[in-house]
Design an enzyme around this catalytic site. Structure first.
Site, short mmCIF file in Angstrom:
data_model
loop_
_atom_site.label_atom_id
_atom_site.label_comp_id
_atom_site.label_asym_id
_atom_site.label_seq_id
_atom_site.Cartn_x
_atom_site.Cartn_y
_atom_site.Cartn_z
NE ARG A 51 -1.62 -2.23 2.73
CZ ARG A 51 -1.71 -3.50 2.31
NH1 ARG A 51 -2.76 -3.89 1.66
NH2 ARG A 51 -0.76 -4.37 2.58
CB THR A 52 3.27 2.67 2.39
OG1 THR A 52 2.49 2.14 3.45
CG2 THR A 52 3.73 4.07 2.75
CE LYS A 80 26.36 -2.66 -5.12
NZ LYS A 80 26.40 -1.59 -6.13
NE ARG A 101 6.87 0.78 5.08
CZ ARG A 101 5.67 0.22 5.00
NH1 ARG A 101 5.58 -1.06 4.69
NH2 ARG A 101 4.58 0.91 5.23
CG HIS A 129 2.96 3.88 8.66
ND1 HIS A 129 3.06 4.73 7.57
CD2 HIS A 129 2.63 2.66 8.14
CE1 HIS A 129 2.81 4.04 6.47
NE2 HIS A 129 2.55 2.80 6.80
N1 CP Z 1 -0.55 -0.02 5.71
C1 CP Z 1 0.68 -0.30 5.24
O1 CP Z 1 1.66 0.31 5.66
O2 CP Z 1 0.73 -1.29 4.30
P1 CP Z 1 2.05 -1.72 3.52
O3 CP Z 1 2.98 -2.35 4.53
O4 CP Z 1 1.59 -2.67 2.47
O5 CP Z 1 2.67 -0.47 2.96
#
Ligand code: CP
Length: 307
Positions: A51-52, A80, A101, A129
């Protein structure tokens, strides 16, 4: 230049402006279809995501911009030994904004300190998040009509669930919000959140371990999966993973207007038999994630068209 590392980097006014902009995009997406023409978003994902990462990419494409990036540590030069600081210096030469992320708490913050472009935290370990929080707030605002005076149940892995930590931090600023924290003993919220956020803001909350007992009290139920990837011990994960399963029978205890949210991915904690229940809004929540990320990209790049 502004970054988004923690949901608390945004004031309530900032959040309201982002929600208003997202609502304007929903009403008239064509108006925003070219505002990022010539701009590039880099998605630097050291951890898996559906999703993100893809909603950021979809958001940028809907704004007329382009995207580059990597989707795992193994497919980048981090494998590396390249540091986050060096990586973001390089990414700054290639793009105008970066969503990152990382499995290590604080990595996007480190990146922001070495970056010449805005950095957005797309999830850092078990910490925060913030763009999921913006997604959740837009969903609640649109489907409930308001963000204040709500009783919100958080259920599942409240220890490692970064979406829970960020959303609690953001929602304590709205008047009349109460929390019911539903988890096994081992997966209760971290002490820092209880002390620095809930107690410090005199928030009305309770911690329980039986979902059925509190379901009738809730305006919103925020389900979460047990975060296997954060466990040190597979036996503990197996013992705890099915602590709570929301099914049709349990939904009979909930109010007619209670909404069920989930940041997804879901594993077993919501039975698929309730997906068609109008109160189950987790797939609508996914769609709102694109609109709020469009609003965030435009805001950080300062390309909001005038009325
Ligand atoms: N909600 C969410 O962070 O989903 P993903 O881990 O798929 O990005």
């Amino acid at each position: 230049m502004r970054h988004l590392i923690n949901a608390l980097d945004l004031s309530v006014d900032d959040i309201n402006q982002l929600i208003t902009l997202a609502e304007a995009i929903i009403k008239d997406p064509e108006k925003y279809a070219k505002v990022c023409a010539g701009k590039i978003l880099a998605t630097c994902f050291y951890e898996p995501s559906t999703r993100t990462r893809l909603s950021f990419e979809s958001a940028m494409i809907h704004l007329g911009g382009q995207v580059i990036g990597f989707s795992s540590e193994e497919s980048s030069s981090a494998s590396k030994g390249e540091s986050v600081a060096d990586t973001i210096r390089v990414i700054s030469c290639y793009s105008d904004i970066c969503a990152m992320r990382h499995p290590k708490e604080g990595a996007p913050l480190v990146a922001s300190l070495h970056s010449s472009i805005p950095v957005i935290n797309a999830g850092d370990g078990g910490h925060n998040h913030p763009t999921q929080t913006l997604t959740d707030l837009l969903t609640i605002k649109n489907l409930k009509g308001h963000l204040d005076h709500l009783t919100v149940g958080f259920c599942g892995d409240l220890k490692f669930g970064r979406t829970v930590h960020s959303l609690i931090g953001a929602m304590v600023r709205y008047p009349g919000v109460k929390f019911i924290l539903i988890s096994p003993e081992e997966l209760k919220i971290p002490d820092y959140l209880r002390k620095d956020t809930l107690d410090a803001n005199h928030i009305d909350y309770k911690e329980v371990n039986v979902l059925e007992d509190v379901l009738p009290e809730l305006d919103l139920l925020y389900m979460t999966r047990v975060q296997r990837e954060r466990f040190f011990n597979e036996e503990d994960y197996i013992r705890l993973k099915d602590s709570f399963i929301l099914d049709r029978n349990k939904m009979k205890l909930a109010r007619e207007d209670m909404l069920v949210l989930h940041p997804l991915p879901r594993v077993n904690e919501i039975a698929t038999e309730i997906d068609d229940d109008p109160r189950a809004v987790y797939f609508k929540q996914v769609q709102y994630g694109v609109y709020i990320r469009m609003a965030l990209i435009m805001t950080l790049l300062e390309v909001i068209p005038s009325c």
